[in-house]
Design a protein around this motif. Sequence first.
Motif, mmCIF file in Angstrom:
data_model
loop_
_atom_site.group_PDB
_atom_site.id
_atom_site.type_symbol
_atom_site.label_atom_id
_atom_site.label_comp_id
_atom_site.label_asym_id
_atom_site.label_seq_id
_atom_site.Cartn_x
_atom_site.Cartn_y
_atom_site.Cartn_z
ATOM 1 N N TRP A 1 0.740 -1.253 -0.153
ATOM 2 C CA TRP A 1 -0.078 0.041 0.051
ATOM 3 C C TRP A 1 0.800 1.325 -0.151
ATOM 4 C CZ3 TRP A 1 -5.138 -0.159 -1.137
ATOM 5 C CH2 TRP A 1 -5.821 0.963 -0.938
ATOM 6 N N ASP A 2 0.590 2.017 -0.727
ATOM 7 C CA ASP A 2 0.938 3.417 -0.887
ATOM 8 C C ASP A 2 0.311 4.271 0.024
ATOM 9 O OD1 ASP A 2 2.081 6.235 -1.386
ATOM 10 O OD2 ASP A 2 2.251 5.543 -3.452
ATOM 11 N N HIS A 3 0.724 4.615 1.290
ATOM 12 C CA HIS A 3 -0.159 5.433 2.351
ATOM 13 C C HIS A 3 -0.029 6.867 1.849
ATOM 14 C CE1 HIS A 3 -1.135 2.190 5.105
ATOM 15 N NE2 HIS A 3 0.113 1.802 4.924
ATOM 16 N N GLU B 1 -0.127 8.145 -1.008
ATOM 17 C CA GLU B 1 -1.445 8.366 -2.264
ATOM 18 C C GLU B 1 -2.778 7.638 -1.879
ATOM 19 O OE1 GLU B 1 -1.014 10.112 -5.071
ATOM 20 O OE2 GLU B 1 0.824 10.698 -4.617
ATOM 21 N N ASP B 2 -2.589 6.799 -0.485
ATOM 22 C CA ASP B 2 -3.652 5.977 -0.297
ATOM 23 C C ASP B 2 -4.344 5.216 -1.325
ATOM 24 O OD1 ASP B 2 -5.431 4.970 1.569
ATOM 25 O OD2 ASP B 2 -7.271 6.317 1.131
ATOM 26 N N ARG B 3 -3.764 4.157 -2.036
ATOM 27 C CA ARG B 3 -3.945 3.477 -3.234
ATOM 28 C C ARG B 3 -2.934 2.297 -2.927
ATOM 29 N NH1 ARG B 3 -2.313 5.576 -9.121
ATOM 30 N NH2 ARG B 3 -0.214 4.598 -8.905
ATOM 31 N N GLU C 1 9.119 0.055 3.150
ATOM 32 C CA GLU C 1 9.024 0.295 1.502
ATOM 33 C C GLU C 1 7.528 -0.392 0.845
ATOM 34 O OE1 GLU C 1 12.596 -1.491 0.077
ATOM 35 O OE2 GLU C 1 13.724 -0.093 0.203
ATOM 36 N N ALA C 2 7.253 -1.513 1.601
ATOM 37 C CA ALA C 2 6.034 -2.093 1.127
ATOM 38 C C ALA C 2 5.091 -2.780 2.163
ATOM 39 C CB ALA C 2 6.558 -3.357 0.120
ATOM 40 N N ALA D 1 5.766 -4.606 -5.952
ATOM 41 C CA ALA D 1 6.217 -4.099 -4.526
ATOM 42 C C ALA D 1 6.150 -5.110 -3.782
ATOM 43 C CB ALA D 1 5.795 -2.719 -4.346
ATOM 44 N N GLN E 1 0.067 -0.166 -4.173
ATOM 45 C CA GLN E 1 1.190 -0.159 -5.188
ATOM 46 C C GLN E 1 1.048 -1.581 -6.326
ATOM 47 O OE1 GLN E 1 5.007 0.444 -3.035
ATOM 48 N NE2 GLN E 1 4.012 0.563 -1.124
#
Length: 531
Positions: free
Chosen positions: A279-281, A283-285, A308-309, A291, A287
């Motif tokens: 998760w890309d916190h 961007e809240d979406r 990182e992931a 990743a 990955q």
Amino acid sequence: MKRFADLFTALDQTTKTNAKVAALAAYFAVAPDTDKLWTIALLSGRRPKRGVTTTLLREWAAEKADIPLWLFEESYPIVGDLSETIALVLPPATRSSDKPLTEWIEIVRDLGQHDPPGKKRIVLEAWDSLPSIERFLFNKLITGGLRIGVSQKLMTRALAQATGIEEATLAHRLMGDWTPDTTTFDDLILSENPEADASKPYPFYLAYQLENLGDLGDASDWRAEWKWDGIRGQLVIRRGTHHLWSRGEELITDRFPEFAMLPDFVPDGTVFDGEILAWDHAEDRPQSFNALQPRIGRKTVPKKLLKEAPAVLYVYDLLEHQGQDIREQSYDIRRTHLAEVIGTLPNDAPIRLSANQPFSNWDELATLRETSRERLAEGFMLKRGASPYLSGRKKGDWWKWKVDPLMIDAVMIYAQAGSGRRANLFTDFTFAVWNGNDLVPFTKAYSGLTDAEFRKITAWVKRNTLQKFGPVRQVTPEHVFEIAFEGIQRSPRHKSGVALRFPRMSRWRHDKPMQEANTLDDLKEMLDQYG
């Protein structure tokens, strides 16, 4: 062992589902409970650990058969199966044995405790007391390669016939972290004990790929969710602790320490079904799967990778609510309960609710589907709002509507023979693309062609081999194949610098000369766009 060998023979001699189920049901009706338990374990992938290397088995078999090892090694690829080759070359047994399956498995499991001479003595004694088919099965137990051609679903159906217990009930009882060492046939199959295993997940509901959108009828009956590329998982929260299961029934709790906080906030008696995503916190979406991939297979995760992931469970269904199995309730009702549970969690909880994608008609949804890759999604999951949560792969209420795969035209440069029934065919190929005037290998593929095509390319490989490297043959670069794949990523381990996700041969391009195959620059362009 004889009863198990008779079962194997009956299953091996038919392709008819009803005949397989009948043979299994008859076996479960008369076999000793310990043998029944081990048969269930073997058919569900719980096999004894290998105690002898295949190198030693080949040496012992050649010696016992009084043939040179090179002759055995030449025979092996012709037969296509090591266990069968050994069973065929050995002289007839001079003794007999009435040991049941369970005793032979105990012998196999104890092999690891002996030194090589001790292992050899035990194996040779076994070979000398078993007829050919039972030798074959004994060898399979040693190598861990026993595959009987029966799915767990068929086995469960046969158990239902033999015991009178509902198939869905049995499917649930067979889930979880059990082995024949930790349970009995009575406790696993016959006893009604909901407290037996607090970690036990439910059988996963699996969907088929949608072929024809027009078969679904009124769009208002359906719900659409974006399909993300992660690890399917069930999170079980009972008795103040949590257990995370993969779709392959592997307990992976320790690999995702992010979820350890959840029993403090999620009510006991809750089972989520969802997708584990990186998760890309910011961007809240999600990955990309790339990743998450470094975390797959790790027993422990270093702090750097956790940062990182970071993982979240992207939840799309609720299977147990307040300690009650709610799978028979409709999807819409389960989702209402799910939203209520997720709504009580703190914002930093590693859980996200999979949102339904609004749409008014199929054309609108089809247009949205074309944007899947730029969203890092695979397409849509389509679920009927009135559908219960079923067990296994079923048609009708759940469908995968994935985007079309990516394609690249490549030149075959290496070939290798398959195994099993395809041992006499070249089925595993290495493909290359152009980099200037050079062909650069970039992927392997072994599925997608028909048997007739495999036979045709095998004959061609035999006539056009340039060099041999063990089982691999370098062939004249000539044939172009269309390679389909689901994703592409950078890979410093590969000479081409790229790696494909789920590559397979979609077409043999008889119409295309090899000079018109794609280039490494084409792959890199795809990488920039989709990697």
